[in-house]
Design an enzyme around this catalytic site. Structure first.
Site, PDB file in Angstrom:
ATOM      1  CD  GLU A  81       0.154  -7.882  16.128  1.00  0.00           C
ATOM      2  OE1 GLU A  81      -0.256  -7.536  15.010  1.00  0.00           O
ATOM      3  OE2 GLU A  81      -0.494  -7.766  17.179  1.00  0.00           O
ATOM      4  NE  ARG A 120      -2.529  -2.422   2.899  1.00  0.00           N
ATOM      5  CZ  ARG A 120      -2.844  -2.625   4.170  1.00  0.00           C
ATOM      6  NH1 ARG A 120      -3.562  -1.747   4.806  1.00  0.00           N
ATOM      7  NH2 ARG A 120      -2.443  -3.705   4.778  1.00  0.00           N
TER       8      ARG A 120
HETATM    9  O1  PRP Z   1       3.670  -1.885  11.621  1.00  0.00           O
HETATM   10  P1  PRP Z   1       3.472  -3.294  11.179  1.00  0.00           P
HETATM   11  O2  PRP Z   1       2.933  -4.184  12.263  1.00  0.00           O
HETATM   12  O3  PRP Z   1       4.682  -3.867  10.518  1.00  0.00           O
HETATM   13  O4  PRP Z   1       2.303  -3.284  10.109  1.00  0.00           O
HETATM   14  C1  PRP Z   1       2.191  -2.296   9.112  1.00  0.00           C
HETATM   15  C2  PRP Z   1       2.245  -2.889   7.739  1.00  0.00           C
HETATM   16  O5  PRP Z   1       1.153  -3.820   7.596  1.00  0.00           O
HETATM   17  C3  PRP Z   1       0.448  -3.515   6.399  1.00  0.00           C
HETATM   18  O6  PRP Z   1       0.999  -4.167   5.309  1.00  0.00           O
HETATM   19  P2  PRP Z   1       0.834  -5.725   5.036  1.00  0.00           P
HETATM   20  O7  PRP Z   1       2.036  -6.440   5.573  1.00  0.00           O
HETATM   21  O8  PRP Z   1      -0.510  -6.157   5.505  1.00  0.00           O
HETATM   22  O9  PRP Z   1       0.969  -5.784   3.469  1.00  0.00           O
HETATM   23  P3  PRP Z   1       0.087  -5.227   2.247  1.00  0.00           P
HETATM   24  O10 PRP Z   1       0.357  -3.751   2.159  1.00  0.00           O
HETATM   25  O11 PRP Z   1       0.669  -5.984   1.128  1.00  0.00           O
HETATM   26  O12 PRP Z   1      -1.358  -5.525   2.508  1.00  0.00           O
HETATM   27  C4  PRP Z   1       0.644  -2.023   6.241  1.00  0.00           C
HETATM   28  O13 PRP Z   1       0.422  -1.628   4.906  1.00  0.00           O
HETATM   29  C5  PRP Z   1       2.057  -1.818   6.684  1.00  0.00           C
HETATM   30  O14 PRP Z   1       2.992  -2.000   5.637  1.00  0.00           O
HETATM   31  N1  ADE Z   2      -5.180  -2.862  11.854  1.00  0.00           N
HETATM   32  C1  ADE Z   2      -4.652  -2.787  10.629  1.00  0.00           C
HETATM   33  N2  ADE Z   2      -5.371  -2.233   9.625  1.00  0.00           N
HETATM   34  C2  ADE Z   2      -4.856  -2.149   8.373  1.00  0.00           C
HETATM   35  N3  ADE Z   2      -3.632  -2.601   8.047  1.00  0.00           N
HETATM   36  C3  ADE Z   2      -2.889  -3.145   9.024  1.00  0.00           C
HETATM   37  N4  ADE Z   2      -1.626  -3.649   9.017  1.00  0.00           N
HETATM   38  C4  ADE Z   2      -1.342  -4.077  10.257  1.00  0.00           C
HETATM   39  N5  ADE Z   2      -2.369  -3.847  11.096  1.00  0.00           N
HETATM   40  C5  ADE Z   2      -3.353  -3.272  10.343  1.00  0.00           C
END
Ligand code: PRP
Ligand code: ADE
Length: 181
Positions: free
Chosen positions: A107, A70
């Site tokens: 996590e 994202r």
């Molecule tokens: O602070 P953290 O606990 O590391 O989480 C934050 C990350 O989690 C989500 O990405 P995700 O890994 O879900 O990947 P995506 O963007 O491909 O959905 C979000 O876009 C951040 O990159």
């Molecule tokens: N609560 C949350 N909502 C959206 N993206 C996430 N990535 C990690 N935690 C999330």
């Protein structure tokens, strides 16, 4: 929307973020930025605020690094506006050529992120951008990776900060968030 101040604009954006309980797993309240991107006037406001904030917090920044996936929706908007390169950090196995990898704890379990060697010049001033800060694991890994290839992370910026998870305490660099939950 021209008469709105920045605080009003952020309030509108925050109100447009849809929340989904128990996604993707039970106990997680998922904050979905896509609901903002589906509203063109709000997406335009978000772009304006991100670009303005980037100029404020990271003057003389030389490239914008965005995080898979994202962060790829936001980083290029800023980079293009500032006329500086956009550099992706991707999840393992997606980038061609020579890459530098870093494994980090989530996590639950672990993940690996990668950057292309040579994508950042030695000493380059970098701004890291993502949509959301939760536990901070992803952003922390990104900071380390940029430093490993010789870049200097001057600041990081995210749209949504999940304050209760205390992700910012894990980061080696100051982080700026536009909205907080
Ligand atoms: O602070 P953290 O606990 O590391 O989480 C934050 C990350 O989690 C989500 O990405 P995700 O890994 O879900 O990947 P995506 O963007 O491909 O959905 C979000 O876009 C951040 O990159
Ligand atoms: N609560 C949350 N909502 C959206 N993206 C996430 N990535 C990690 N935690 C999330």
């Amino acid at each position: 929307m021209a008469q709105l101040n920045d605080e009003d604009k952020l309030k509108l954006i925050k109100e447009a973020v849809k929340s989904y309980p128990d996604f993707p797993v039970a106990g997680v309240l998922f904050r979905d930025l896509f609901s903002v991107l589906q509203n063109p006037p709000l997406f335009a406001l978000l772009k304006e605020l991100l670009t303005k904030k980037a100029q404020e917090i990271a003057p003389a920044v030389q490239s914008v690094v965005g995080l898979d996936a994202r962060g790829f929706l936001l980083g290029p908007l800023i980079a293009l506006e500032l006329q500086i390169p956009f550099v992706p950090i991707r999840k393992k196995g997606k980038l061609p050529g020579k890459v530098r990898s870093l494994k980090y704890a989530l996590e639950y379990g672990e993940d690996t992120v990668e950057i292309q060697e040579g994508a950042i010049r030695p000493g380059e001033r970098v701004l890291i951008v993502d949509d959301l800060l939760a536990t901070g694991g992803t952003l922390n890994a990104a900071c380390q990776l940029v430093e490993q290839v010789g870049g200097q992370v001057v600041r990081s910026m995210i749209v949504i900060e999940l304050v209760g998870l205390k992700g910012r305490a894990k980061l080696p660099v100051e982080v700026t968030s536009l909205i907080q939950f």
